[in-house]
Design a protein around this motif. Structure first.
Motif, short mmCIF file in Angstrom:
data_model
loop_
_atom_site.label_atom_id
_atom_site.label_comp_id
_atom_site.label_asym_id
_atom_site.label_seq_id
_atom_site.Cartn_x
_atom_site.Cartn_y
_atom_site.Cartn_z
N PHE A 154 -4.11 -1.65 -12.97
CA PHE A 154 -3.23 -2.79 -12.69
C PHE A 154 -3.53 -3.43 -11.34
CE2 PHE A 154 -0.59 -0.75 -15.99
CZ PHE A 154 -0.35 -1.87 -16.78
N ASN A 155 -4.11 -2.66 -10.43
CA ASN A 155 -4.45 -3.22 -9.12
C ASN A 155 -5.57 -4.26 -9.21
OD1 ASN A 155 -3.91 -3.28 -6.29
ND2 ASN A 155 -5.86 -2.23 -5.95
N MET A 156 -6.27 -4.25 -10.34
CA MET A 156 -7.32 -5.23 -10.55
C MET A 156 -6.74 -6.58 -10.98
SD MET A 156 -10.02 -2.74 -12.54
CE MET A 156 -11.31 -3.97 -12.64
N LEU A 157 -5.45 -6.61 -11.26
CA LEU A 157 -4.82 -7.85 -11.69
C LEU A 157 -4.30 -8.61 -10.49
CD1 LEU A 157 -2.78 -6.50 -14.72
CD2 LEU A 157 -5.07 -7.45 -14.73
N PRO A 158 -4.68 -9.84 -10.29
CA PRO A 158 -4.22 -10.62 -9.14
C PRO A 158 -2.71 -10.68 -9.01
CG PRO A 158 -5.99 -11.76 -10.28
CD PRO A 158 -5.62 -10.60 -11.14
N GLU B 287 -0.66 -8.05 -4.86
CA GLU B 287 0.19 -8.27 -3.70
C GLU B 287 1.35 -7.28 -3.68
OE1 GLU B 287 2.81 -11.89 -1.74
OE2 GLU B 287 1.31 -12.31 -3.29
N SER B 288 1.89 -6.96 -4.85
CA SER B 288 3.00 -6.01 -4.92
C SER B 288 2.57 -4.65 -4.44
CB SER B 288 3.52 -5.92 -6.37
OG SER B 288 4.00 -7.18 -6.79
N PHE B 289 1.38 -4.20 -4.91
CA PHE B 289 0.87 -2.90 -4.49
C PHE B 289 0.61 -2.87 -2.99
CE2 PHE B 289 -1.00 -2.05 -8.95
CZ PHE B 289 0.23 -1.55 -9.37
N SER B 290 0.06 -3.95 -2.46
CA SER B 290 -0.26 -4.01 -1.03
C SER B 290 0.99 -3.88 -0.19
CB SER B 290 -0.98 -5.32 -0.70
OG SER B 290 -2.18 -5.41 -1.44
#
Length: 528
Positions: A514-518, A522-525
């Motif tokens: 999911f981190n590959m999804l734009p 931002e949420s993960f960051s």
């Protein structure tokens, strides 16, 4: 009705299998509606073997068309069999290739024969130079000299046609790349003993078009001397609401380990609901798919030459070559009447092309907006933008693939082109259709040697629905029919899982995906 594996094998072309699997999914509902009912043909065919091919074609056409609207129970079995490649090597006297290249054949054949003799001597605790082996050693030497002379003559013959070559060696050297090797034989034997014979693929279920439902219990079993395993997948199709249900338990462990670490036992004894139409398809589209499917089937059948059809005596089944699988043969022998259809592979491919053309033309004429292919999207982009991943976009993709297959030239290897596709249909004494059998070679166009390929034998048996039998014998009685309380709606579940990851939760693998999804980067960051 035909099982999924039978329908795909019989109705769709062989090229681009990965694409055709998607196409077959799109047509599943329509294919199921080919029906599987008993059909009364009357008693006019008492002496079947004496009737004309035109009668056989018309009789079968009537039976197949009547199949489409009657309820029944079915059981299908698929067997994958070697094309006698190692049996032929044992039975014949033809020379086998010993090396990868024709120029190395004689030396390699000599070395293999001598190595076998050395092994024999060791097993008998004797010296290879002992007098006991003089005759065999001399035979190996003479065979090598004969082979070397024949190869030299064959090589010279390429430039001087007057040079004579021994016929058996000329046949071997001329077709060396296509000739079977001992290793091919061994590999075929191992494949047969350790995979094909222990493996069984089956499907069973009920078909009720008036009730708007069909079930299938697809299963595969592997039973060897010290190992037994099986896997099955219950499938429930709701035609009225346009939904397909899969048994969620089969996916729960994988989903829990890789993506949803909060899943627990929520999917236990549950169905996974997949909506075929999310409301984006034109009104009446499902019905038009079924009509177009049947129209294409009827048109291709009508165009088939009468010479493809004939009656065969049930007693002749036992002498078919290659032999039918024993358990399939036992179910077919009691038939009162059998109609057979045999097509060359070329004709078979042509009929599939005709089917696709008619189906595509009808759908595109009725719904021109569906033949406009959507913008290409990756899997990740589809997850990122679920609004763009609709039933309409899926149908557009499938129709584009069908059009692409129609425009491609069939590339059939010699091995496949020389084979036949055989269908047989068995009727009882009352003229009821009780089984269908399909035999054909698996797609093997990349192989030069037709003995390298395999064939499939698919038997589909029909019977009346028993009220005592459960549609899914392996499932609890309270989940035989999916409903809101015992099913998980995939369209509701997917956004919930995405939100779970946006909130900073999930597995390591899931976060990486999911981190590959734009949209979620931002949420993960921010969480980190």
């Amino acid at each position: 009705m035909k099982t999924v594996h039978h329908a795909i094998a019989q109705r769709l072309p062989l090229k681009n299998k990965s694409n055709l699997l998607i196409t077959s999914t799109f047509l599943t509902g329509a294919l199921l509606l080919t029906g599987c009912q008993s059909t009364n043909l009357g008693q006019s065919n008492a002496v079947a073997v004496k009737q004309a091919p035109s009668v056989a074609k018309k009789t079968l056409e009537t039976a197949l068309q009547k199949q489409r609207r009657q309820s029944l129970s079915y059981h299908g079995n698929l067997e994958i069999v070697n094309n006698q490649q190692f049996q032929d090597a044992d039975a014949g006297t033809e020379k086998m290739a010993a090396a990868d290249y024709v120029g190395e054949h004689c030396e390699e054949a000599h070395d293999q024969a001598y190595a076998a003799l050395v092994l024999q001597a060791e097993q008998q605790n004797k010296d290879i130079l002992a007098a006991d082996y003089d005759t065999k050693r001399d035979s190996i030497k003479q065979s090598y000299l004969e082979c070397a002379d024949a190869y030299q003559a064959w090589d010279d013959h390429q430039y001087d046609s007057d040079v004579k070559v021994a016929p058996d060696y000329q046949a071997l050297f001329d077709n060396y790349e296509d000739t079977q090797r001992p290793l091919d034989k061994k590999e075929a034997q191992l494949l047969d003993e350790y995979l094909l014979k222990p493996l069984s693929i089956d499907s069973q279920g009920i078909y009720q078009p008036m009730a708007g439902k069909a079930t299938m219990l697809a299963s595969a079993q592997y039973q060897a001397r010290n190992h037994h395993s099986s896997i099955n997948q219950p499938i429930y199709i709701d035609f009225k609401n346009g939904d397909i249900y899969l048994w969620a338990d089969n996916f729960a462990i994988l989903n829990s380990e890789l993506l949803d670490d909060k899943l627990g036992t929520k999917w236990q004894n549950k169905w996974l609901k997949i909506a075929i139409d999310d409301g984006t398809l034109p009104k009446g589209f499902g019905g038009e798919v079924i009509k177009s499917h049947f129209a294409a089937l009827d048109a291709t059948y009508d165009a088939a030459p009468v010479s493809q059809f004939n009656y065969v005596a049930p007693s002749s089944l036992a002498s078919l070559s290659p032999k039918l699988p024993a358990h399939q043969l036992s179910a077919m022998l009691p038939s009162a009447q059998i109609i057979r259809r045999v097509q060359s592979f070329e004709d078979y491919q042509a009929s599939q092309q005709k089917y696709m053309q008619i189906f595509y033309n009808r759908i595109s004429a009725q719904y021109p907006e569906l033949v406009q292919e959507p913008e290409p999207m990756t899997a990740f982009e589809s997850i990122q933008n679920p609004e763009a991943f609709t039933s309409k976009s899926v149908v557009q993709k499938i129709l584009a693939m069908i059009k692409g297959q129609m425009n491609e030239e069939a590339t059939t290897g010699e091995a496949i082109a020389s084979t036949e596709v055989q269908e047989m249909y068995g009727f009882n004494k009352r003229g009821q259709l009780k089984w269908e059998h399909l035999r054909r070679q698996l797609d093997n166009t990349s192989e030069a040697n037709n003995k390298e390929g395999m064939r499939i034998d698919v038997l589909q048996q029909y019977s009346a629905i028993s009220t005592k039998d459960l549609a899914f014998p392996n499932l609890p009685s309270d989940v035989q029919t999916p409903n809101a309380s015992n099913s998980i709606d995939l369209r509701k579940y997917a956004p919930e899982l995405l939100q779970y990851y946006q909130d900073g939760n999930g597995t390591g693998v899931g976060k990486m995906v999911f981190n590959m999804l734009p949209m979620v980067k931002e949420s993960f960051s921010s969480v980190e």
